[in-house]
Write an enzyme that holds these catalytic residues in place. Structure first.
Site, PDB file in Angstrom:
ATOM      1  CG  PHE A 123      44.511  42.329  43.455  1.00 53.32           C
ATOM      2  CD1 PHE A 123      45.839  42.619  41.981  1.00 53.32           C
ATOM      3  CD2 PHE A 123      44.637  40.681  42.491  1.00 53.32           C
ATOM      4  CE1 PHE A 123      46.375  42.116  41.484  1.00 53.32           C
ATOM      5  CE2 PHE A 123      46.183  39.799  42.279  1.00 53.32           C
ATOM      6  CZ  PHE A 123      46.752  40.835  41.678  1.00 53.32           C
ATOM      7  CB  THR A 145      38.008  31.015  41.174  1.00 53.33           C
ATOM      8  OG1 THR A 145      39.518  30.294  41.181  1.00 53.33           O
ATOM      9  CG2 THR A 145      36.931  30.392  41.613  1.00 53.33           C
ATOM     10  CE1 TYR A 197      36.819  32.868  46.382  1.00 51.83           C
ATOM     11  CE2 TYR A 197      37.946  31.301  45.609  1.00 51.83           C
ATOM     12  CZ  TYR A 197      37.932  32.693  45.826  1.00 51.83           C
ATOM     13  OH  TYR A 197      38.097  32.968  44.062  1.00 51.83           O
ATOM     14  CG  ASN A 219      52.181  27.762  47.806  1.00 51.51           C
ATOM     15  OD1 ASN A 219      51.961  27.973  46.615  1.00 51.51           O
ATOM     16  ND2 ASN A 219      51.230  26.708  48.307  1.00 51.51           N
TER      17      ASN A 219
HETATM   18  P1  NAD Z   1      39.589  41.275  46.347  1.00 55.76           P
HETATM   19  O1  NAD Z   1      39.169  40.958  47.582  1.00 55.76           O
HETATM   20  O2  NAD Z   1      40.696  41.763  46.028  1.00 55.76           O
HETATM   21  O3  NAD Z   1      38.601  42.256  45.530  1.00 55.76           O
HETATM   22  C1  NAD Z   1      37.079  41.914  45.843  1.00 55.76           C
HETATM   23  C2  NAD Z   1      36.441  43.407  45.894  1.00 55.76           C
HETATM   24  O4  NAD Z   1      34.528  42.914  46.115  1.00 55.76           O
HETATM   25  C3  NAD Z   1      36.587  44.504  47.150  1.00 55.76           C
HETATM   26  O5  NAD Z   1      36.684  45.516  46.198  1.00 55.76           O
HETATM   27  C4  NAD Z   1      34.975  43.975  48.240  1.00 55.76           C
HETATM   28  O6  NAD Z   1      34.967  45.797  48.631  1.00 55.76           O
HETATM   29  C5  NAD Z   1      34.106  44.274  46.509  1.00 55.76           C
HETATM   30  N1  NAD Z   1      32.950  43.811  47.207  1.00 55.76           N
HETATM   31  C6  NAD Z   1      32.761  41.967  48.012  1.00 55.76           C
HETATM   32  N2  NAD Z   1      31.916  41.795  48.357  1.00 55.76           N
HETATM   33  C7  NAD Z   1      30.991  43.283  47.739  1.00 55.76           C
HETATM   34  C8  NAD Z   1      29.779  43.501  48.028  1.00 55.76           C
HETATM   35  N3  NAD Z   1      28.153  42.611  48.298  1.00 55.76           N
HETATM   36  N4  NAD Z   1      29.117  44.092  47.138  1.00 55.76           N
HETATM   37  C9  NAD Z   1      29.897  44.928  46.498  1.00 55.76           C
HETATM   38  N5  NAD Z   1      31.200  45.094  46.206  1.00 55.76           N
HETATM   39  C10 NAD Z   1      31.860  43.770  47.554  1.00 55.76           C
HETATM   40  O7  NAD Z   1      39.543  40.332  44.634  1.00 55.76           O
HETATM   41  P2  NAD Z   1      40.591  39.295  43.697  1.00 55.76           P
HETATM   42  O8  NAD Z   1      41.262  38.241  43.857  1.00 55.76           O
HETATM   43  O9  NAD Z   1      40.298  41.073  43.428  1.00 55.76           O
HETATM   44  O10 NAD Z   1      39.341  38.997  43.125  1.00 55.76           O
HETATM   45  C11 NAD Z   1      38.782  39.126  43.127  1.00 55.76           C
HETATM   46  C12 NAD Z   1      37.269  38.024  41.647  1.00 55.76           C
HETATM   47  O11 NAD Z   1      37.749  37.231  40.781  1.00 55.76           O
HETATM   48  C13 NAD Z   1      36.324  37.668  43.051  1.00 55.76           C
HETATM   49  O12 NAD Z   1      35.349  37.470  42.364  1.00 55.76           O
HETATM   50  C14 NAD Z   1      37.184  36.137  42.842  1.00 55.76           C
HETATM   51  O13 NAD Z   1      36.446  35.270  43.083  1.00 55.76           O
HETATM   52  C15 NAD Z   1      38.238  36.232  41.367  1.00 55.76           C
HETATM   53  N6  NAD Z   1      39.319  35.501  40.971  1.00 55.76           N
HETATM   54  C16 NAD Z   1      40.076  35.561  41.837  1.00 55.76           C
HETATM   55  C17 NAD Z   1      41.990  35.341  41.539  1.00 55.76           C
HETATM   56  C18 NAD Z   1      43.100  35.972  42.054  1.00 55.76           C
HETATM   57  O14 NAD Z   1      44.172  34.907  42.475  1.00 55.76           O
HETATM   58  N7  NAD Z   1      42.827  36.527  42.679  1.00 55.76           N
HETATM   59  C19 NAD Z   1      41.890  34.185  40.589  1.00 55.76           C
HETATM   60  C20 NAD Z   1      40.498  33.915  39.647  1.00 55.76           C
HETATM   61  C21 NAD Z   1      39.265  34.600  40.348  1.00 55.76           C
HETATM   62  O1  DAU Z   2      43.166  29.715  41.858  1.00 62.33           O
HETATM   63  C1  DAU Z   2      42.245  30.539  42.474  1.00 62.33           C
HETATM   64  C2  DAU Z   2      42.006  31.565  43.525  1.00 62.33           C
HETATM   65  O2  DAU Z   2      43.540  31.600  43.979  1.00 62.33           O
HETATM   66  C3  DAU Z   2      41.535  32.586  43.860  1.00 62.33           C
HETATM   67  O3  DAU Z   2      40.228  32.169  43.304  1.00 62.33           O
HETATM   68  C4  DAU Z   2      41.415  33.035  45.071  1.00 62.33           C
HETATM   69  O4  DAU Z   2      40.833  34.412  45.057  1.00 62.33           O
HETATM   70  C5  DAU Z   2      42.784  33.558  45.406  1.00 62.33           C
HETATM   71  O5  DAU Z   2      42.799  34.169  46.607  1.00 62.33           O
HETATM   72  C6  DAU Z   2      43.885  32.325  44.967  1.00 62.33           C
HETATM   73  O6  DAU Z   2      43.561  31.531  45.768  1.00 62.33           O
HETATM   74  P1  DAU Z   2      44.541  30.505  46.952  1.00 62.33           P
HETATM   75  O7  DAU Z   2      44.230  29.839  48.213  1.00 62.33           O
HETATM   76  O8  DAU Z   2      45.299  29.583  46.215  1.00 62.33           O
HETATM   77  O9  DAU Z   2      45.662  31.746  46.982  1.00 62.33           O
HETATM   78  P2  DAU Z   2      46.079  31.908  48.184  1.00 62.33           P
HETATM   79  O10 DAU Z   2      47.640  33.210  47.853  1.00 62.33           O
HETATM   80  O11 DAU Z   2      45.820  32.251  49.556  1.00 62.33           O
HETATM   81  O12 DAU Z   2      47.408  30.769  48.501  1.00 62.33           O
HETATM   82  C7  DAU Z   2      47.616  30.437  47.765  1.00 62.33           C
HETATM   83  C8  DAU Z   2      49.402  29.261  48.192  1.00 62.33           C
HETATM   84  O13 DAU Z   2      50.138  29.471  49.156  1.00 62.33           O
HETATM   85  C9  DAU Z   2      48.492  28.156  48.833  1.00 62.33           C
HETATM   86  O14 DAU Z   2      49.124  26.826  48.065  1.00 62.33           O
HETATM   87  C10 DAU Z   2      48.409  28.578  50.164  1.00 62.33           C
HETATM   88  C11 DAU Z   2      49.565  29.335  50.065  1.00 62.33           C
HETATM   89  N1  DAU Z   2      49.753  29.950  51.112  1.00 62.33           N
HETATM   90  C12 DAU Z   2      48.960  30.960  51.748  1.00 62.33           C
HETATM   91  C13 DAU Z   2      49.307  31.788  52.652  1.00 62.33           C
HETATM   92  C14 DAU Z   2      48.688  33.513  52.942  1.00 62.33           C
HETATM   93  C15 DAU Z   2      50.565  29.689  52.558  1.00 62.33           C
HETATM   94  O15 DAU Z   2      51.544  28.817  51.884  1.00 62.33           O
HETATM   95  N2  DAU Z   2      50.820  30.735  53.310  1.00 62.33           N
HETATM   96  C16 DAU Z   2      50.598  31.850  53.351  1.00 62.33           C
HETATM   97  O16 DAU Z   2      49.858  33.065  54.412  1.00 62.33           O
END
Ligand code: NAD
Ligand code: DAU
Length: 349
Positions: free
Chosen positions: A12, A140, A165, A264
């Site tokens: 993403f 994160t 995680y 949420n």
């Molecule tokens: P995501 O799960 O959408 O993408 C992760 C990507 O990493 C995927 O394309 C996957 O194929 C790749 N990957 C996983 N294991 C791998 C490996 N061993 N070698 C090579 N590639 C690998 O995650 P995202 O939401 O895009 O998050 C990206 C980064 O940002 C992560 O490090 C996450 O901890 C951090 N982050 C995410 C959020 C959020 O809200 N999504 C917020 C803060 C930080």
């Molecule tokens: O804060 C940053 C983090 O945000 C990143 O490091 C993570 O990679 C990312 O996945 C995200 O983690 P959260 O656990 O906060 O995200 P998630 O979308 O899984 O859930 C957001 C909130 O919504 C959490 O309080 C759980 C709740 N939830 C989630 C799902 C999937 C629900 O109530 N129902 C659901 O089905």
């Protein structure tokens, strides 16, 4: 020219970041290394696969030999490490892969970067690196743990992660820090709050709720739905990473957030209202074990020291995001028709 190794670029945030960089900085070459787990999707990069300054390589960041080859072949000068297992619920079911990818994978990248970037790699006291190199770890806000009803995360806070995680991400942060302290590696760590926007895998709250709502399916809200997250549009996250890459001081950690605290249930109700559906779709389900109650980011360090600010308001960002998912039902369909279906049944049925 800088050769930037972006890991996890088919996910993403990584895919949004690659688009951002190719648009803003034609002078760089982007090498995207991704092993394509269930979350990695090359459709996220459609349209740029043949760009001259972009290259995709399918590889695992834990594969020392392959990573070494990539550093030699492409003369890597910068690493932006997004690659990770990223979903908290999955980490509760199967923690081990979170530890190997998020911790060991990061250490393999650091080791390889040290080997190629250190001016004298054989001298353990040498802390001199080639000019312009940098290792940027995408972390994160979850590493700080959970907040009560007041207060905000600041960079100097102790790390108190609660899920497998977040514990794996906190461990990676500490390893990155150690490579700076012990070996002098030029590093930055960014800690961002919850992202939303296009190409987010529909296991995460916002795309899951949009997809279910479009299809008139139950909207599974964990516990009482009063947990708070601090939302940031993914393109604002990308511009913040770009800023840290260019202006971040060596060894520094930067929080990234947009001051958008929402419960949420507020998010779920906003999606229902925007899509013109009924609140009867809401289904309260069993809470996530170890569920963090509230996150809130104090972003004053990056805003005051590096001059970054988010561009999106939450209202604009959500409107645009919901429209994107409505206009890209094929993208969602291709994902939810496969393994995701089995995951969803295991988690929610
Ligand atoms: P995501 O799960 O959408 O993408 C992760 C990507 O990493 C995927 O394309 C996957 O194929 C790749 N990957 C996983 N294991 C791998 C490996 N061993 N070698 C090579 N590639 C690998 O995650 P995202 O939401 O895009 O998050 C990206 C980064 O940002 C992560 O490090 C996450 O901890 C951090 N982050 C995410 C959020 C959020 O809200 N999504 C917020 C803060 C930080
Ligand atoms: O804060 C940053 C983090 O945000 C990143 O490091 C993570 O990679 C990312 O996945 C995200 O983690 P959260 O656990 O906060 O995200 P998630 O979308 O899984 O859930 C957001 C909130 O919504 C959490 O309080 C759980 C709740 N939830 C989630 C799902 C999937 C629900 O109530 N129902 C659901 O089905």
């Amino acid at each position: 020219m800088k050769n930037i190794l972006v890991t996890g670029g088919a996910g993403f945030i990584g895919s949004n970041f690659i688009r951002h960089m190719l648009e803003k900085h034609q002078e760089y070459k982007i090498i995207n290394v991704d092993v394509l787990t269930y979350a990695g999707n090359l459709e996220n990069l459609k349209g740029i696969a043949n760009e001259q300054n972009y290259k995709f390589i399918k590889a695992d960041i834990r594969d020392r030999k392959k990573i070494d080859d990539i550093f030699t072949t492409y003369n890597i000068t910068t690493v932006v490490n997004f690659a990770a297992e990223s979903h908290v619920d999955r980490s509760i079911e199967e923690p081990e892969v979170f530890l190997t990818t998020n911790i060991i994978g990061t250490q393999v990248l650091l080791d390889t970067a040290k080997k190629y970037w250190k001016v004298n790699p054989d001298d353990k006291y040498c802390k001199q690196y080639k000019p312009g190199v940098k290792f940027l770890q995408i972390s994160t806000d979850e590493v700080y743990g959970a907040l009560g009803s007041t207060g905000m995360f600041v960079e100097a806070m102790p790390l108190l992660p609660n899920s497998p995680y977040s514990a794996s991400k906190a461990s990676a942060d500490l390893i990155v820090r150690a490579y700076h302290e012990t070996y002098g590696m030029p590093v930055n760590i960014t800690r961002c709050s919850n992202n939303y926007g296009p190409y987010q895998f529909p296991e995460k709250l916002i795309p899951l709720m949009i997809n279910n709502c479009i299809n008139n399916k139950d909207l599974p809200v964990y516990g009482d739905g009063m947990q708070v997250r601090d939302w940031l549009h993914v393109s604002d996250h990308c511009s913040a990473i770009d800023t840290v890459l260019h202006k971040g001081a060596d060894g520094e950690i930067y929080n990234i957030g947009g001051n958008n605290e929402k419960t949420n249930i507020e998010i779920v109700k906003l999606i229902i209202k925007t899509l013109g559906k009924s609140e009867e779709l809401i289904k309260y389900v069993k809470d996530r074990p170890g569920h963090d109650r509230r996150y809130a980011i104090d972003n004053s360090k990056i805003t005051s020291q590096l001059g970054w600010a988010p561009a999106y308001t939450f209202e604009e960002g959500m409107k645009e995001t919901i429209e994107w998912y409505l206009n890209n039902t094929d993208w969602i369909y291709n994902i939810v028709s496969g393994d995701y279906q089995m995951y969803y049944m295991k988690m929610y049925d």
